[in-house]
Scaffold this motif. Structure first.
Motif, PDB file in Angstrom:
ATOM      1  N   PHE A  58       0.812  -1.233   0.000  1.00 56.73           N
ATOM      2  CA  PHE A  58       0.000   0.000   0.000  1.00 56.73           C
ATOM      3  C   PHE A  58       0.838   1.273   0.000  1.00 56.73           C
ATOM      4  O   PHE A  58       0.322   2.344  -0.249  1.00 56.73           O
ATOM      5  CB  PHE A  58      -0.963   0.000   1.212  1.00 56.73           C
ATOM      6  CG  PHE A  58      -1.855  -1.211   1.225  1.00 56.73           C
ATOM      7  CD1 PHE A  58      -2.770  -1.420   0.203  1.00 56.73           C
ATOM      8  CD2 PHE A  58      -1.745  -2.167   2.229  1.00 56.73           C
ATOM      9  CE1 PHE A  58      -3.585  -2.559   0.191  1.00 56.73           C
ATOM     10  CE2 PHE A  58      -2.543  -3.300   2.216  1.00 56.73           C
ATOM     11  CZ  PHE A  58      -3.460  -3.502   1.199  1.00 56.73           C
ATOM     12  N   GLY A  59       2.154   1.152   0.298  1.00 61.24           N
ATOM     13  CA  GLY A  59       2.980   2.359   0.346  1.00 61.24           C
ATOM     14  C   GLY A  59       3.930   2.478  -0.833  1.00 61.24           C
ATOM     15  O   GLY A  59       3.854   3.425  -1.621  1.00 61.24           O
ATOM     16  N   ILE A  60       4.804   1.488  -0.991  1.00 61.35           N
ATOM     17  CA  ILE A  60       5.889   1.624  -1.982  1.00 61.35           C
ATOM     18  C   ILE A  60       5.417   1.243  -3.398  1.00 61.35           C
ATOM     19  O   ILE A  60       5.627   1.989  -4.360  1.00 61.35           O
ATOM     20  CB  ILE A  60       7.101   0.755  -1.556  1.00 61.35           C
ATOM     21  CG1 ILE A  60       7.606   1.204  -0.175  1.00 61.35           C
ATOM     22  CG2 ILE A  60       8.226   0.857  -2.585  1.00 61.35           C
ATOM     23  CD1 ILE A  60       8.687   0.331   0.432  1.00 61.35           C
ATOM     24  N   ALA A  61       4.763   0.064  -3.511  1.00 63.57           N
ATOM     25  CA  ALA A  61       4.428  -0.449  -4.847  1.00 63.57           C
ATOM     26  C   ALA A  61       3.545   0.498  -5.672  1.00 63.57           C
ATOM     27  O   ALA A  61       3.840   0.741  -6.858  1.00 63.57           O
ATOM     28  CB  ALA A  61       3.791  -1.836  -4.726  1.00 63.57           C
ATOM     29  N   PRO A  62       2.463   1.063  -5.097  1.00 68.51           N
ATOM     30  CA  PRO A  62       1.603   1.912  -5.948  1.00 68.51           C
ATOM     31  C   PRO A  62       2.355   3.111  -6.535  1.00 68.51           C
ATOM     32  O   PRO A  62       2.166   3.460  -7.707  1.00 68.51           O
ATOM     33  CB  PRO A  62       0.496   2.378  -4.983  1.00 68.51           C
ATOM     34  CG  PRO A  62       0.492   1.379  -3.879  1.00 68.51           C
ATOM     35  CD  PRO A  62       1.894   0.887  -3.744  1.00 68.51           C
TER      36      PRO A  62
ATOM     37  N   GLY B  74       8.376  -8.550 -14.429  1.00 74.30           N
ATOM     38  CA  GLY B  74       9.655  -7.840 -14.262  1.00 74.30           C
ATOM     39  C   GLY B  74       9.542  -6.785 -13.170  1.00 74.30           C
ATOM     40  O   GLY B  74      10.444  -6.637 -12.342  1.00 74.30           O
ATOM     41  N   PHE B  75       8.411  -6.077 -13.169  1.00 67.64           N
ATOM     42  CA  PHE B  75       8.195  -5.031 -12.158  1.00 67.64           C
ATOM     43  C   PHE B  75       8.217  -5.643 -10.751  1.00 67.64           C
ATOM     44  O   PHE B  75       8.882  -5.132  -9.840  1.00 67.64           O
ATOM     45  CB  PHE B  75       6.841  -4.346 -12.415  1.00 67.64           C
ATOM     46  CG  PHE B  75       6.461  -3.356 -11.353  1.00 67.64           C
ATOM     47  CD1 PHE B  75       6.911  -2.042 -11.408  1.00 67.64           C
ATOM     48  CD2 PHE B  75       5.648  -3.738 -10.289  1.00 67.64           C
ATOM     49  CE1 PHE B  75       6.562  -1.117 -10.410  1.00 67.64           C
ATOM     50  CE2 PHE B  75       5.299  -2.824  -9.293  1.00 67.64           C
ATOM     51  CZ  PHE B  75       5.755  -1.511  -9.358  1.00 67.64           C
ATOM     52  N   LEU B  76       7.502  -6.771 -10.590  1.00 63.61           N
ATOM     53  CA  LEU B  76       7.442  -7.394  -9.259  1.00 63.61           C
ATOM     54  C   LEU B  76       8.821  -7.881  -8.825  1.00 63.61           C
ATOM     55  O   LEU B  76       9.218  -7.743  -7.663  1.00 63.61           O
ATOM     56  CB  LEU B  76       6.443  -8.553  -9.261  1.00 63.61           C
ATOM     57  CG  LEU B  76       4.981  -8.120  -9.419  1.00 63.61           C
ATOM     58  CD1 LEU B  76       4.057  -9.336  -9.527  1.00 63.61           C
ATOM     59  CD2 LEU B  76       4.543  -7.225  -8.262  1.00 63.61           C
TER      60      LEU B  76
ATOM     61  N   THR C 181      10.874  -6.595  -5.470  1.00 60.38           N
ATOM     62  CA  THR C 181      11.432  -7.430  -4.390  1.00 60.38           C
ATOM     63  C   THR C 181      12.949  -7.205  -4.261  1.00 60.38           C
ATOM     64  O   THR C 181      13.486  -7.235  -3.154  1.00 60.38           O
ATOM     65  CB  THR C 181      11.143  -8.937  -4.598  1.00 60.38           C
ATOM     66  OG1 THR C 181      11.749  -9.353  -5.813  1.00 60.38           O
ATOM     67  CG2 THR C 181       9.669  -9.244  -4.617  1.00 60.38           C
ATOM     68  N   LEU C 182      13.623  -6.956  -5.394  1.00 61.79           N
ATOM     69  CA  LEU C 182      15.063  -6.657  -5.304  1.00 61.79           C
ATOM     70  C   LEU C 182      15.279  -5.409  -4.449  1.00 61.79           C
ATOM     71  O   LEU C 182      16.167  -5.357  -3.591  1.00 61.79           O
ATOM     72  CB  LEU C 182      15.670  -6.409  -6.692  1.00 61.79           C
ATOM     73  CG  LEU C 182      15.789  -7.606  -7.647  1.00 61.79           C
ATOM     74  CD1 LEU C 182      16.408  -7.164  -8.967  1.00 61.79           C
ATOM     75  CD2 LEU C 182      16.606  -8.723  -7.029  1.00 61.79           C
TER      76      LEU C 182
END
Ligand code: HEM
Length: 493
Positions: A228-232, A282-284, A288-289
């Motif tokens: 809810f914080g970084i990914a969006p 690729g985004f996911l 995670t990296l």
């Protein structure tokens, strides 16, 4: 096998000794066990059987036989991801390459972007009475001593902000909540790794505790913060990140160039696509990296910075005047007229501060580290360690033992490394804070620069003292992951 002769040791940790912390003699206990039963002792910890390998065999485990001692599998097990049957090797190599190929070779460009983020964050310090000191506003400046109860949090935010710049770029650093998300993930990952396994009240049920601890850290902190914080924020800006990464990949990169790590990773793992299934996976992967790099970088740097600050404040009569003179000669004497403009070159010239940082890390008392998992049965001295065993190195023992340091291993000598010409980032079997061998920390040059920036930002603007000139070590087993607790008082210098 025949037990090894017992050796007498000098005190393994810097003074003052913790007064109330649990297990104040943990390093002495490991010393005694290794002297008596070594070179390998098996310790039930965290619901596992950890194999602690004596300092005399550290080269074998970390340098000479990496095929038998797997860093990748050890790291996965440490983070409680060992139950995943996937081979983690490729993933860990991606993390390593991202940092090793893009941080140290671009250090000067990175520091130029990162230093102002730390300095700005630490320009104004919040105090116990809710006001601030520092900054340019004169009416809120304090000229008398005031307590600053959460300086750790403020340093954490500053380092997290720097890592937002490094990993995501300056556009995301403009959003102040992103640094808070980074700090939350770093703390959650440290919890997941079992930092508090020895000090939590009910960790005497180790398997149940490990399960509950992993569940709460992952479900309550790490996943919500990422989802809810970084990914969006990253998903919304993915096209710009990919375009920047691809453009950088086509140019010949020079020392001063800087491209956020997320952009570099997207260019490598999205196959040039910014939509579709390949782009999503690729985004996911890149997300995670980035989370793994946040874990590796933020928390340990903050803890090391707080350790160095507290020790330098405690020993300031002896060490601070020379360190301040070094700041003046390096920052004021370079002719650029702006002593607040820090660069990698100038920071590298701070050799006294560098020596002090190394000495703090050498003596702070880290008990175990450099985790590896055996891939097959391995002979260590007269013992055979079975396959799939978790192995750890006794860091404090290696960093203070008479074999490596003669009679002075337990003595704190802050400037000795400047005289000996050994930098804080120079690893060896006698200095393991950043690991050793193929997997030695690829971010250590940046980490030491970050610590120098934090110390300069604070001690060039504020006078700082410790209440009763003392501090507490709340977790004597995990001094690399848990900072000392101190009551710090500040006033404008
Ligand atoms: C004072 C701060 C830091 C300390 C004490 C530290 C320490 C370590 C240690 C002990 C290891 C494992 C080495 C081994 O087992 O042989 C490691 C690995 C690693 N560190 Fe650091 N580290 C710090 C800061 C950083 C920073 C700032 C970054 C990134 C910019 C970073 C990135 C990594 C990565 C990616 C690894 C995984 C190993 C690899 O990829 O080769 N670390 N670190």
């Amino acid at each position: 096998m025949s037990p090894e002769p017992k050796k007498r040791r000098t005190s393994p940790s810097p003074s003052p000794r913790p007064s109330k912390a649990p297990f104040p003699h943990v390093n002495a206990a490991y010393d005694e066990a290794l002297d008596k039963y070594g070179p390998v002792v098996v310790v039930p910890r965290h619901g596992r059987r950890d194999h602690v390998i004596d300092h005399r065999y550290i080269r074998q485990a970390l340098v000479e036989d990496p095929g038998s001692f797997s860093f990748e599998k050890g790291a996965a097990e440490l983070l409680n991801l060992g139950f995943i049957s996937l081979d983690n090797t490729a993933y860990i190599h991606d993390i390593h390459n991202l940092v090793a190929k893009n941080v140290q070779p671009r250090l000067s460009g990175i520091v130029e972007h990162l230093a102002p983020a730390i300095q700005t964050q630490l320009d104004r310090i919040e105090t116990a009475d809710g006001t601030t000191i520092g900054g340019s506003g004169s009416n809120e400046e304090k000229k008398s001593w005031v307590e600053c109860p959460d300086l750790f949090d403020q340093i954490q935010l500053a380092v997290a902000q720097a890592m937002v710049v490094l990993i995501l770029g300056e556009s995301h650093a403009a959003n102040p909540t992103m640094a808070k998300h980074f700090a939350a993930v770093a703390v959650g990952m440290a919890d997941l790794a079992g930092t508090h396994e020895s000090t939590h009240a009910w960790s005497r049920l180790p398997r149940l505790w490990a399960f509950w601890n992993a569940l709460t850290a992952a479900a309550l902190i790490i996943l919500p913060t990422i989802l809810f914080g970084i990914a969006p924020a990253l998903w919304k800006t993915r096209h710009a990140h990919l375009a920047n990464g691809l453009a950088a990949a086509q140019q010949k990169q020079r020392q001063g160039d800087f491209t956020p790590l997320f952009d570099v990773a997207l260019a490598q793992h999205c196959g040039g696509q910014s939509s579709g299934l390949a782009a999503l996976s690729g985004f996911l992967h890149c997300l995670t990296l980035c989370v793994s790099i946040i874990w590796a970088s933020v928390h340990q740097t903050v803890v090391a910075a707080v350790w160095t600050l507290v020790r330098l404040v405690q020993e300031q009569d002896e060490y601070l005047p020379a360190i301040r003179r070094e700041w003046e000669s390096v920052f004021d004497g370079d002719g650029d007229g702006d002593e607040r403009r820090l660069s990698a070159k100038k920071l590298s010239q701070l050799v006294l501060l560098d020596s002090f940082i190394r000495e703090v890390m050498r003596t702070r008392g880290d008990t175990l580290g450099c985790v590896r998992q055996t891939t097959r049965p391995v002979q260590v001295g007269p013992y055979v360690i079975p396959a799939k065993a978790m192995c750890m190195m006794p860091i404090s023992r290696a960093q203070q033992h008479p074999d490596n340091y003669g009679t002075t291993g337990g003595v704190f000598d802050g400037f000795q490394w400047q005289k000996l010409g050994r930098q804080a980032t120079q690893v060896g079997p006698d200095f393991l804070t950043f690991g050793l061998g193929k997997w030695a920390c690829p971010g250590r040059q940046l980490a030491v620069h970050d610590i120098k920036i934090v110390l300069y930002a604070l001690l060039s603007r504020f006078d700082i003292r410790l209440s009763k000139n003392t501090f507490l070590i709340p977790n004597t087993i995990n001094t690399a992951s848990v900072a000392p607790v101190a009551i710090l008082q500040l006033k404008q210098a």
